[in-house]
Write a protein that holds these residues in place. Structure first.
Motif, PDB file in Angstrom:
ATOM      1  N   LYS A 169     -84.226  77.123  13.127  1.00 51.15           N
ATOM      2  CA  LYS A 169     -83.175  76.705  14.054  1.00 51.15           C
ATOM      3  C   LYS A 169     -82.860  75.219  13.870  1.00 51.15           C
ATOM      4  O   LYS A 169     -81.690  74.818  13.864  1.00 51.15           O
ATOM      5  CB  LYS A 169     -83.598  76.985  15.486  1.00 51.15           C
ATOM      6  CG  LYS A 169     -82.549  76.625  16.497  1.00 51.15           C
ATOM      7  CD  LYS A 169     -82.980  76.936  17.904  1.00 51.15           C
ATOM      8  CE  LYS A 169     -81.883  76.498  18.863  1.00 51.15           C
ATOM      9  NZ  LYS A 169     -82.248  76.700  20.243  1.00 51.15           N
ATOM     10  N   MET A 189     -79.321  73.641  12.679  1.00 48.78           N
ATOM     11  CA  MET A 189     -78.589  72.659  13.474  1.00 48.78           C
ATOM     12  C   MET A 189     -78.284  71.412  12.656  1.00 48.78           C
ATOM     13  O   MET A 189     -77.177  70.875  12.726  1.00 48.78           O
ATOM     14  CB  MET A 189     -79.393  72.289  14.721  1.00 48.78           C
ATOM     15  CG  MET A 189     -79.398  73.372  15.776  1.00 48.78           C
ATOM     16  SD  MET A 189     -80.408  72.965  17.195  1.00 48.78           S
ATOM     17  CE  MET A 189     -79.535  71.564  17.843  1.00 48.78           C
ATOM     18  N   THR A 248     -78.072  71.198   9.349  1.00 53.17           N
ATOM     19  CA  THR A 248     -77.101  71.568   8.318  1.00 53.17           C
ATOM     20  C   THR A 248     -75.705  71.711   8.912  1.00 53.17           C
ATOM     21  O   THR A 248     -74.714  71.264   8.325  1.00 53.17           O
ATOM     22  CB  THR A 248     -77.531  72.879   7.638  1.00 53.17           C
ATOM     23  OG1 THR A 248     -78.850  72.714   7.119  1.00 53.17           O
ATOM     24  CG2 THR A 248     -76.598  73.231   6.506  1.00 53.17           C
ATOM     25  N   GLY A 249     -75.597  72.311  10.082  1.00 48.37           N
ATOM     26  CA  GLY A 249     -74.296  72.451  10.734  1.00 48.37           C
ATOM     27  C   GLY A 249     -73.705  71.113  11.130  1.00 48.37           C
ATOM     28  O   GLY A 249     -72.502  70.875  10.960  1.00 48.37           O
ATOM     29  N   THR A 250     -74.543  70.219  11.661  1.00 48.87           N
ATOM     30  CA  THR A 250     -74.066  68.885  12.026  1.00 48.87           C
ATOM     31  C   THR A 250     -73.570  68.135  10.796  1.00 48.87           C
ATOM     32  O   THR A 250     -72.517  67.494  10.823  1.00 48.87           O
ATOM     33  CB  THR A 250     -75.191  68.084  12.713  1.00 48.87           C
ATOM     34  OG1 THR A 250     -75.627  68.813  13.853  1.00 48.87           O
ATOM     35  CG2 THR A 250     -74.714  66.719  13.129  1.00 48.87           C
ATOM     36  N   SER A 291     -64.546  68.938  16.826  1.00 54.13           N
ATOM     37  CA  SER A 291     -65.907  68.537  16.464  1.00 54.13           C
ATOM     38  C   SER A 291     -66.501  67.537  17.446  1.00 54.13           C
ATOM     39  O   SER A 291     -67.673  67.634  17.787  1.00 54.13           O
ATOM     40  CB  SER A 291     -65.934  67.972  15.048  1.00 54.13           C
ATOM     41  OG  SER A 291     -65.159  66.808  14.966  1.00 54.13           O
ATOM     42  N   LEU A 322     -70.101  69.254  18.084  1.00 54.71           N
ATOM     43  CA  LEU A 322     -71.269  68.375  18.078  1.00 54.71           C
ATOM     44  C   LEU A 322     -72.016  68.352  19.414  1.00 54.71           C
ATOM     45  O   LEU A 322     -73.235  68.493  19.425  1.00 54.71           O
ATOM     46  CB  LEU A 322     -70.866  66.967  17.636  1.00 54.71           C
ATOM     47  CG  LEU A 322     -70.451  66.845  16.176  1.00 54.71           C
ATOM     48  CD1 LEU A 322     -69.967  65.443  15.874  1.00 54.71           C
ATOM     49  CD2 LEU A 322     -71.580  67.215  15.247  1.00 54.71           C
ATOM     50  N   VAL A 330     -72.493  72.860  20.633  1.00 53.98           N
ATOM     51  CA  VAL A 330     -73.054  73.816  19.686  1.00 53.98           C
ATOM     52  C   VAL A 330     -74.294  73.252  19.008  1.00 53.98           C
ATOM     53  O   VAL A 330     -75.327  73.910  18.914  1.00 53.98           O
ATOM     54  CB  VAL A 330     -71.989  74.238  18.646  1.00 53.98           C
ATOM     55  CG1 VAL A 330     -72.578  75.162  17.615  1.00 53.98           C
ATOM     56  CG2 VAL A 330     -70.809  74.894  19.341  1.00 53.98           C
ATOM     57  N   PHE A 331     -74.214  72.005  18.531  1.00 55.28           N
ATOM     58  CA  PHE A 331     -75.325  71.434  17.781  1.00 55.28           C
ATOM     59  C   PHE A 331     -76.180  70.491  18.612  1.00 55.28           C
ATOM     60  O   PHE A 331     -77.119  69.901  18.094  1.00 55.28           O
ATOM     61  CB  PHE A 331     -74.809  70.706  16.537  1.00 55.28           C
ATOM     62  CG  PHE A 331     -74.100  71.623  15.585  1.00 55.28           C
ATOM     63  CD1 PHE A 331     -74.742  72.710  15.032  1.00 55.28           C
ATOM     64  CD2 PHE A 331     -72.780  71.403  15.259  1.00 55.28           C
ATOM     65  CE1 PHE A 331     -74.092  73.559  14.174  1.00 55.28           C
ATOM     66  CE2 PHE A 331     -72.114  72.249  14.390  1.00 55.28           C
ATOM     67  CZ  PHE A 331     -72.775  73.323  13.848  1.00 55.28           C
ATOM     68  N   ASP A 332     -75.861  70.298  19.885  1.00 56.04           N
ATOM     69  CA  ASP A 332     -76.657  69.498  20.815  1.00 56.04           C
ATOM     70  C   ASP A 332     -76.873  68.077  20.289  1.00 56.04           C
ATOM     71  O   ASP A 332     -77.984  67.555  20.268  1.00 56.04           O
ATOM     72  CB  ASP A 332     -78.002  70.188  21.086  1.00 56.04           C
ATOM     73  CG  ASP A 332     -78.662  69.649  22.330  1.00 56.04           C
ATOM     74  OD1 ASP A 332     -77.932  69.216  23.241  1.00 56.04           O
ATOM     75  OD2 ASP A 332     -79.895  69.679  22.402  1.00 56.04           O
ATOM     76  N   PHE A 333     -75.791  67.452  19.853  1.00 51.90           N
ATOM     77  CA  PHE A 333     -75.841  66.088  19.328  1.00 51.90           C
ATOM     78  C   PHE A 333     -75.074  65.206  20.291  1.00 51.90           C
ATOM     79  O   PHE A 333     -73.881  65.339  20.453  1.00 51.90           O
ATOM     80  CB  PHE A 333     -75.197  66.045  17.932  1.00 51.90           C
ATOM     81  CG  PHE A 333     -75.211  64.695  17.303  1.00 51.90           C
ATOM     82  CD1 PHE A 333     -76.372  64.185  16.781  1.00 51.90           C
ATOM     83  CD2 PHE A 333     -74.062  63.936  17.230  1.00 51.90           C
ATOM     84  CE1 PHE A 333     -76.390  62.936  16.200  1.00 51.90           C
ATOM     85  CE2 PHE A 333     -74.066  62.685  16.656  1.00 51.90           C
ATOM     86  CZ  PHE A 333     -75.239  62.189  16.135  1.00 51.90           C
TER      87      PHE A 333
END
Length: 157
Positions: A56, A60, A62-64, A118, A123, A126-129
């Motif tokens: 996971k 995350m 890689t997606g970010t 994004s 960000l 979805v990616f918790d950034f």
């Protein structure tokens, strides 16, 4: 007066898009380095019970980085189109502004759509950034806004 304002909007767009592209490119390079350093040794040390957690985290990260890579591509593409449109004799032929008149509004629309999606959906949720400050959000939206404004003014002239 409108030609002067158009040039300054375009030059501001070039500066902001170049800054945006350089920051996203630097973030991408730093992210890749830390990704390779951080996850290079973890593949041999992980226990089977922790494998879904690492998968996971890797997904995350890689997606970010994929989102940041798309932001880099779109901002550098818009900066390139603006430079070719505003300074045609320096970087291209004299026919380039006529060809780019149709490409710049479309590129700006794609750029502003992807930046909004994004920054405010992908960000943070979805990616918790949550590490993007208001200063960089303003630069990103300013770059998109200048590209869009110049493209719309170019279509109307």
């Amino acid at each position: 007066m409108t030609v002067f304002v158009m040039k300054w909007i375009g030059i501001t767009g070039i500066i902001l898009n170049t800054l945006y592209a350089s920051v996203t490119g630097a973030a991408l390079v730093i992210g890749l380095i830390f990704f390779w350093i951080g996850f290079g040794n973890q593949t041999h040390k992980r226990r089977p019970s922790h494998q879904p957690i690492w998968d996971k985290i890797q997904m995350m990260v890689t997606g970010t980085m994929a989102v940041v890579f798309m932001l880099f591509l779109l901002s550098s593409w818009n900066a390139n189109l603006l430079v070719k449109q505003i300074f045609p004799g320096m970087v291209g032929g004299l026919i380039a502004p006529f060809i780019l008149t149709d490409q710049l509004p479309a590129a700006a629309a794609v750029h502003i759509f992807w930046t909004l999606v994004s920054l405010y959906w992908l960000l943070p949720y979805v990616f918790d950034f949550k590490g993007i400050s208001w200063k960089w959000q303003t630069i990103a939206l300013g770059a998109c806004g200048c590209s869009t404004a110049y493209g719309l003014l170019l279509m109307n002239s």
